[in-house]
Design a protein around this motif. Structure first.
Motif, PDB file in Angstrom:
ATOM      1  N   SER A 167     -64.777  52.106 -51.332  1.00  0.00           N
ATOM      2  CA  SER A 167     -63.472  52.766 -51.514  1.00  0.00           C
ATOM      3  C   SER A 167     -62.545  52.594 -50.306  1.00  0.00           C
ATOM      4  CB  SER A 167     -63.677  54.264 -51.788  1.00  0.00           C
ATOM      5  OG  SER A 167     -64.283  54.899 -50.682  1.00  0.00           O
ATOM      6  N   TRP A 168     -63.080  52.087 -49.207  1.00  0.00           N
ATOM      7  CA  TRP A 168     -62.249  51.846 -48.018  1.00  0.00           C
ATOM      8  C   TRP A 168     -61.408  50.571 -48.175  1.00  0.00           C
ATOM      9  CZ3 TRP A 168     -64.221  49.760 -42.697  1.00  0.00           C
ATOM     10  CH2 TRP A 168     -63.209  49.861 -41.744  1.00  0.00           C
ATOM     11  N   LYS A 169     -61.888  49.654 -48.994  1.00  0.00           N
ATOM     12  CA  LYS A 169     -61.202  48.364 -49.127  1.00  0.00           C
ATOM     13  C   LYS A 169     -59.775  48.496 -49.671  1.00  0.00           C
ATOM     14  CE  LYS A 169     -61.913  43.617 -50.583  1.00  0.00           C
ATOM     15  NZ  LYS A 169     -62.832  42.637 -51.179  1.00  0.00           N
ATOM     16  N   GLU A 174     -53.955  47.856 -48.741  1.00  0.00           N
ATOM     17  CA  GLU A 174     -52.613  48.452 -48.737  1.00  0.00           C
ATOM     18  C   GLU A 174     -51.953  48.293 -47.369  1.00  0.00           C
ATOM     19  OE1 GLU A 174     -50.353  52.718 -49.680  1.00  0.00           O
ATOM     20  OE2 GLU A 174     -52.561  52.578 -49.738  1.00  0.00           O
ATOM     21  N   VAL A 175     -52.762  48.477 -46.313  1.00  0.00           N
ATOM     22  CA  VAL A 175     -52.231  48.321 -44.950  1.00  0.00           C
ATOM     23  C   VAL A 175     -51.760  46.887 -44.730  1.00  0.00           C
ATOM     24  CG1 VAL A 175     -52.860  48.301 -42.499  1.00  0.00           C
ATOM     25  CG2 VAL A 175     -53.590  50.197 -43.972  1.00  0.00           C
ATOM     26  N   ILE A 176     -52.564  45.911 -45.141  1.00  0.00           N
ATOM     27  CA  ILE A 176     -52.200  44.496 -44.962  1.00  0.00           C
ATOM     28  C   ILE A 176     -50.954  44.153 -45.787  1.00  0.00           C
ATOM     29  CG2 ILE A 176     -52.983  42.123 -45.350  1.00  0.00           C
ATOM     30  CD1 ILE A 176     -55.850  43.129 -44.799  1.00  0.00           C
ATOM     31  N   LYS A 177     -50.885  44.679 -46.991  1.00  0.00           N
ATOM     32  CA  LYS A 177     -49.734  44.422 -47.873  1.00  0.00           C
ATOM     33  C   LYS A 177     -48.454  44.978 -47.263  1.00  0.00           C
ATOM     34  CE  LYS A 177     -48.247  45.106 -52.655  1.00  0.00           C
ATOM     35  NZ  LYS A 177     -48.588  45.705 -53.966  1.00  0.00           N
ATOM     36  N   GLU A 186     -45.287  52.082 -41.643  1.00  0.00           N
ATOM     37  CA  GLU A 186     -46.112  52.699 -42.680  1.00  0.00           C
ATOM     38  C   GLU A 186     -47.565  52.206 -42.579  1.00  0.00           C
ATOM     39  OE1 GLU A 186     -44.540  52.468 -46.615  1.00  0.00           O
ATOM     40  OE2 GLU A 186     -42.464  52.616 -45.890  1.00  0.00           O
ATOM     41  N   ALA A 187     -47.724  50.924 -42.295  1.00  0.00           N
ATOM     42  CA  ALA A 187     -49.082  50.361 -42.171  1.00  0.00           C
ATOM     43  C   ALA A 187     -49.827  51.015 -41.005  1.00  0.00           C
ATOM     44  CB  ALA A 187     -48.999  48.856 -41.961  1.00  0.00           C
ATOM     45  N   ILE A 188     -49.108  51.214 -39.901  1.00  0.00           N
ATOM     46  CA  ILE A 188     -49.742  51.868 -38.748  1.00  0.00           C
ATOM     47  C   ILE A 188     -50.114  53.302 -39.075  1.00  0.00           C
ATOM     48  CG2 ILE A 188     -49.358  52.670 -36.389  1.00  0.00           C
ATOM     49  CD1 ILE A 188     -47.614  50.179 -35.957  1.00  0.00           C
ATOM     50  N   SER A 189     -49.243  53.988 -39.796  1.00  0.00           N
ATOM     51  CA  SER A 189     -49.493  55.391 -40.154  1.00  0.00           C
ATOM     52  C   SER A 189     -50.728  55.524 -41.032  1.00  0.00           C
ATOM     53  CB  SER A 189     -48.266  55.963 -40.881  1.00  0.00           C
ATOM     54  OG  SER A 189     -48.527  57.267 -41.313  1.00  0.00           O
ATOM     55  N   ILE A 190     -50.862  54.640 -42.048  1.00  0.00           N
ATOM     56  CA  ILE A 190     -52.033  54.712 -42.931  1.00  0.00           C
ATOM     57  C   ILE A 190     -53.302  54.398 -42.142  1.00  0.00           C
ATOM     58  CG2 ILE A 190     -53.157  53.601 -44.888  1.00  0.00           C
ATOM     59  CD1 ILE A 190     -50.383  53.209 -46.122  1.00  0.00           C
ATOM     60  N   THR A 191     -53.215  53.416 -41.252  1.00  0.00           N
ATOM     61  CA  THR A 191     -54.393  53.053 -40.459  1.00  0.00           C
ATOM     62  C   THR A 191     -54.846  54.216 -39.582  1.00  0.00           C
ATOM     63  OG1 THR A 191     -53.692  50.735 -40.419  1.00  0.00           O
ATOM     64  CG2 THR A 191     -55.277  51.436 -38.735  1.00  0.00           C
ATOM     65  N   LYS A 192     -53.881  54.909 -38.976  1.00  0.00           N
ATOM     66  CA  LYS A 192     -54.226  56.014 -38.095  1.00  0.00           C
ATOM     67  C   LYS A 192     -54.701  57.251 -38.843  1.00  0.00           C
ATOM     68  CE  LYS A 192     -51.282  54.818 -34.152  1.00  0.00           C
ATOM     69  NZ  LYS A 192     -50.163  55.263 -33.300  1.00  0.00           N
ATOM     70  N   GLU A 193     -54.185  57.446 -40.048  1.00  0.00           N
ATOM     71  CA  GLU A 193     -54.495  58.688 -40.778  1.00  0.00           C
ATOM     72  C   GLU A 193     -55.597  58.454 -41.825  1.00  0.00           C
ATOM     73  OE1 GLU A 193     -50.862  60.183 -42.306  1.00  0.00           O
ATOM     74  OE2 GLU A 193     -49.947  60.444 -40.330  1.00  0.00           O
ATOM     75  N   ASN A 194     -55.214  57.891 -42.963  1.00  0.00           N
ATOM     76  CA  ASN A 194     -56.199  57.705 -44.047  1.00  0.00           C
ATOM     77  C   ASN A 194     -57.362  56.795 -43.616  1.00  0.00           C
ATOM     78  OD1 ASN A 194     -54.517  59.262 -45.580  1.00  0.00           O
ATOM     79  ND2 ASN A 194     -53.654  57.565 -46.763  1.00  0.00           N
ATOM     80  N   GLY A 195     -57.000  55.699 -42.976  1.00  0.00           N
ATOM     81  CA  GLY A 195     -58.043  54.760 -42.549  1.00  0.00           C
ATOM     82  C   GLY A 195     -58.999  55.386 -41.551  1.00  0.00           C
ATOM     83  N   ALA A 196     -58.461  56.116 -40.563  1.00  0.00           N
ATOM     84  CA  ALA A 196     -59.298  56.740 -39.541  1.00  0.00           C
ATOM     85  C   ALA A 196     -60.205  57.808 -40.154  1.00  0.00           C
ATOM     86  CB  ALA A 196     -58.414  57.336 -38.454  1.00  0.00           C
TER      87      ALA A 196
END
Length: 340
Positions: A167-169, A174-177, A186-196
């Motif tokens: 489910s992480w993929k 989405e971050v890469i897109k 937005e990509a940085i925000s998702i990486t720091k929040e949801n991804g982390a």
């Protein structure tokens, strides 16, 4: 003069012969010294055969006991070896797999940060390739965990971890897109929040897998120690039993051998007692050709009956043969002949 050889048998001899289903026709053979040695030799041979048979049975029993102890010991060592393999294959493999998977997940998260912080397309592609490479390593470790983890709880835990990793993929994609569309913030925000948060949850699951594996290892180790202790006590008991049985077999065997020896000794004594009553006249005996008197060692002449009676236990009863009856009592012989 002629050679006279005759055997006279006493009461004990008759008892011995009747008790052993023999008859007087074999007495002269028994009386001879060579045959006596033959009898004693056979007795010793029989004793040896009895000893050999009893000892063989005893050795077979003892060897059987030792063989059973050996089989049980090998079986116990096989169980301990199985526990050792289980400890290695399950806790160690699962624990190491979880640790390596957690490290690769951390690398993937760092590579995703490199993706959103890259300044060129080449830097982004290099970071994405590293993500893919570490992703393959994580799946390899998860497959290894799936193959070796034990218990329903363990299988459930590894399935949850795998689904969480899968489910992480979508988050990474989405971050890469977003980054390729130029929406870097937005990509940085998702990486720091949801991804982390997702990575933290994955790392917690990996830690849970490691703890589960270590708990199993401790459980298997205790079972192995209990098995080893039980095996040790059982082997000691079996060895003690085998020693007691060996002593018992030795005592019984010795008792039987001694009993056989006593029986044979009694038979030997009976035979010796019977033989001691047998008196034999043999050799050259000087006898008068006319009156049939016999000259003894002192030069005196003795009646045949008296000579034999003095030198044996034979008892004579007198009668008259037909020839002497006709010679000395012709009337009586004629009367006996004409008598119907």
């Amino acid at each position: 003069m002629g050679v006279l050889k005759e055997t006279f048998i006493g009461k004990k001899t008759n008892e011995f012969l009747s008790g052993h289903e023999l008859n007087s026709s074999v007495v002269s053979l028994i009386c001879s010294k060579p045959h006596q040695h033959y009898i004693w030799g056979n007795e010793m041979k029989l004793i040896g055969e009895i000893r050999k048979r009893n000892l063989s049975l005893s050795f077979i029993l003892i060897i059987s006991i030792i063989f059973l102890i050996g089989v049980y010991t090998i079986h116990g060592l096989s169980d301990l070896s199985s526990y050792t393999r289980t400890i290695y294959n399950h806790p160690l493999v699962v624990s190491n797999g979880s640790l390596k998977a957690a490290l690769n997940i951390t690398k993937m998260h760092r590579n995703m940060k490199d993706v959103v912080l890259s300044n060129t397309v080449k830097e982004m592609n290099t970071a994405i390739e590293l993500v893919t490479e570490n992703e393959i390593k994580v799946y390899t470790q998860l497959d290894l965990i799936k193959e070796n983890i034990l218990g329903i709880e363990g299988q459930k835990l590894q399935a949850e971890t795998r689904n969480l990793f899968i489910s992480w993929k979508p988050i990474r994609e989405e971050v890469i897109k977003l980054y390729t569309k130029g929406r870097k913030a937005e990509a940085i925000s998702i990486t720091k929040e949801n991804g982390a948060r997702h990575v933290n949850t994955l790392e917690a699951k990996m830690l849970e897998l490691m703890n589960y594996a270590r708990t199993k290892a401790t459980s298997f180790l205790k079972e192995a120690e209990q098995k080893e202790l039980f095996l040790e006590h059982t082997i000691i008991i079996l060895i003690a039993i085998s020693l007691l049985l060996s002593i018992l077999v030795a005592v019984i065997t010795t008792s039987k051998v001694k009993k056989s020896e006593r029986t044979l000794q009694q038979e030997k004594e009976k035979l010796q007692e019977a033989l001691s009553e047998i008196k034999t006249l043999q050799g050259i005996i000087p006898i008068c050709s006319y009156c049939k008197q016999i000259r003894d060692d002192e030069g005196l002449w003795n009646a045949l009956e008296e000579y034999i009676r003095q030198r044996s236990e034979a008892v004579f009863s007198h009668s008259i043969c037909p020839d002497c009856l006709r010679k000395h009592f012709p009337e009586l012989a004629e009367k006996k002949k004409t008598k119907p």
